[in-house]
Design a protein around this motif. Structure first.
Motif, short mmCIF file in Angstrom:
data_model
loop_
_atom_site.label_atom_id
_atom_site.label_comp_id
_atom_site.label_asym_id
_atom_site.label_seq_id
_atom_site.Cartn_x
_atom_site.Cartn_y
_atom_site.Cartn_z
N GLU A 100 0.82 -1.22 0.00
CA GLU A 100 0.00 0.00 0.00
C GLU A 100 0.85 1.27 0.00
N ASN A 101 2.05 1.20 0.55
CA ASN A 101 2.94 2.37 0.60
C ASN A 101 3.98 2.37 -0.52
N ALA A 102 3.84 1.49 -1.50
CA ALA A 102 4.85 1.35 -2.54
C ALA A 102 4.70 2.34 -3.69
N ILE A 103 3.68 3.15 -3.68
CA ILE A 103 3.53 4.20 -4.70
C ILE A 103 4.02 5.50 -4.09
N LEU A 104 5.13 6.01 -4.60
CA LEU A 104 5.74 7.22 -4.07
C LEU A 104 5.40 8.41 -4.95
N SER A 105 4.94 9.47 -4.35
CA SER A 105 4.66 10.71 -5.05
C SER A 105 5.16 11.86 -4.17
N LEU A 106 6.39 12.26 -4.42
CA LEU A 106 7.02 13.31 -3.62
C LEU A 106 7.20 14.55 -4.49
N LYS A 107 6.77 15.68 -4.00
CA LYS A 107 6.89 16.95 -4.72
C LYS A 107 7.74 17.91 -3.90
N ASN A 108 8.76 18.44 -4.52
CA ASN A 108 9.66 19.41 -3.89
C ASN A 108 10.17 18.91 -2.54
N GLU A 109 10.56 17.64 -2.51
CA GLU A 109 11.08 17.00 -1.30
C GLU A 109 12.54 17.40 -1.10
N THR A 110 12.89 17.73 0.12
CA THR A 110 14.27 18.08 0.46
C THR A 110 15.05 16.80 0.71
N ALA A 111 16.25 16.75 0.19
CA ALA A 111 17.10 15.58 0.38
C ALA A 111 17.43 15.39 1.86
N ASP A 112 17.51 14.13 2.28
CA ASP A 112 17.82 13.83 3.68
C ASP A 112 19.28 14.11 4.02
N TYR A 113 20.15 13.99 3.03
CA TYR A 113 21.58 14.08 3.27
C TYR A 113 22.21 15.14 2.37
N ALA A 114 23.18 15.85 2.91
CA ALA A 114 23.94 16.82 2.12
C ALA A 114 24.99 16.06 1.32
N VAL A 115 25.33 16.59 0.16
CA VAL A 115 26.33 15.97 -0.70
C VAL A 115 27.62 16.75 -0.56
#
Length: 179
Positions: free
Chosen positions: A118-133
């Motif tokens: 049920e949680n396998a469909i991802l729809s993320l908009k303007n999501e901030t990355a969890d980690y800095a590069v």
């Protein structure tokens, strides 16, 4: 004749052997199903914003001042084809790959653990990355990079399965505005 303890020991040995063969059969059947009968998940990636900063990266154990990048992205992915009767959970992550010396660098920007269909469909908009590069050299020098969605399927029984989407999003690190 045999004692009760010897009979119990033989029974436990037979049950253990049967379970090992059952687990091996489940593992083989699951690998065949994943390899030949499961379609690849679809994914759409888009980098919204890349901000290059100078200083100490906000996460990690790197205490020296250097260039690091903060990103935001859009992600639409349907990972439901990866779930079958032997899937316990899926570890999914966005990886950025960019050239470096002497090898290419690969860093994780965002990750998640998906435990049910049920949680396998991802729809993320303007999501901030969890980690800095940040790079080991301390500078990005306007290098080009590509972003891909990758996953690791953890089964109840059997081998871990790695995979990645065919869709990639290419981007270039912007120049550093000021120190």
């Amino acid at each position: 004749m045999f004692s009760t303890f010897q009979r119990l020991q033989q029974y436990c040995g037979l049950v253990t052997t049967a379970l090992i063969f059952l687990c091996a059969a489940i593992s083989i059947a699951s690998q065949i199903q994943d390899r030949y009968f499961t379609p690849l998940p679809s994914a759409f990636l888009n980098i919204q914003d890349i901000e290059l900063r100078y200083g100490k990266p906000p996460m990690g154990f790197n205490y020296k001042r250097q260039e690091y990048a903060l990103t935001s992205f859009d992600l639409d992915a349907d990972l439901t084809p990866l779930f079958n009767w032997n899937t316990k959970q899926i570890f999914v992550y966005l990886a950025a790959t960019y050239p470096g010396r002497p090898y290419a660098n690969k860093v994780v920007l965002w990750d998640a653990i998906i435990t049910d269909r049920e949680n396998a469909i991802l729809s993320l908009k303007n999501e901030t990355a969890d980690y800095a590069v940040y790079d080991v050299t301390g500078k990005f020098n306007e290098r080009s990079a590509s972003l891909s969605l990758e996953w690791n399927v953890q089964p109840y029984v059997g081998l871990l399965t790695l995979g990645k989407s065919k869709e990639r999003s290419k981007f270039t690190f912007p120049p550093l505005k000021s120190r």
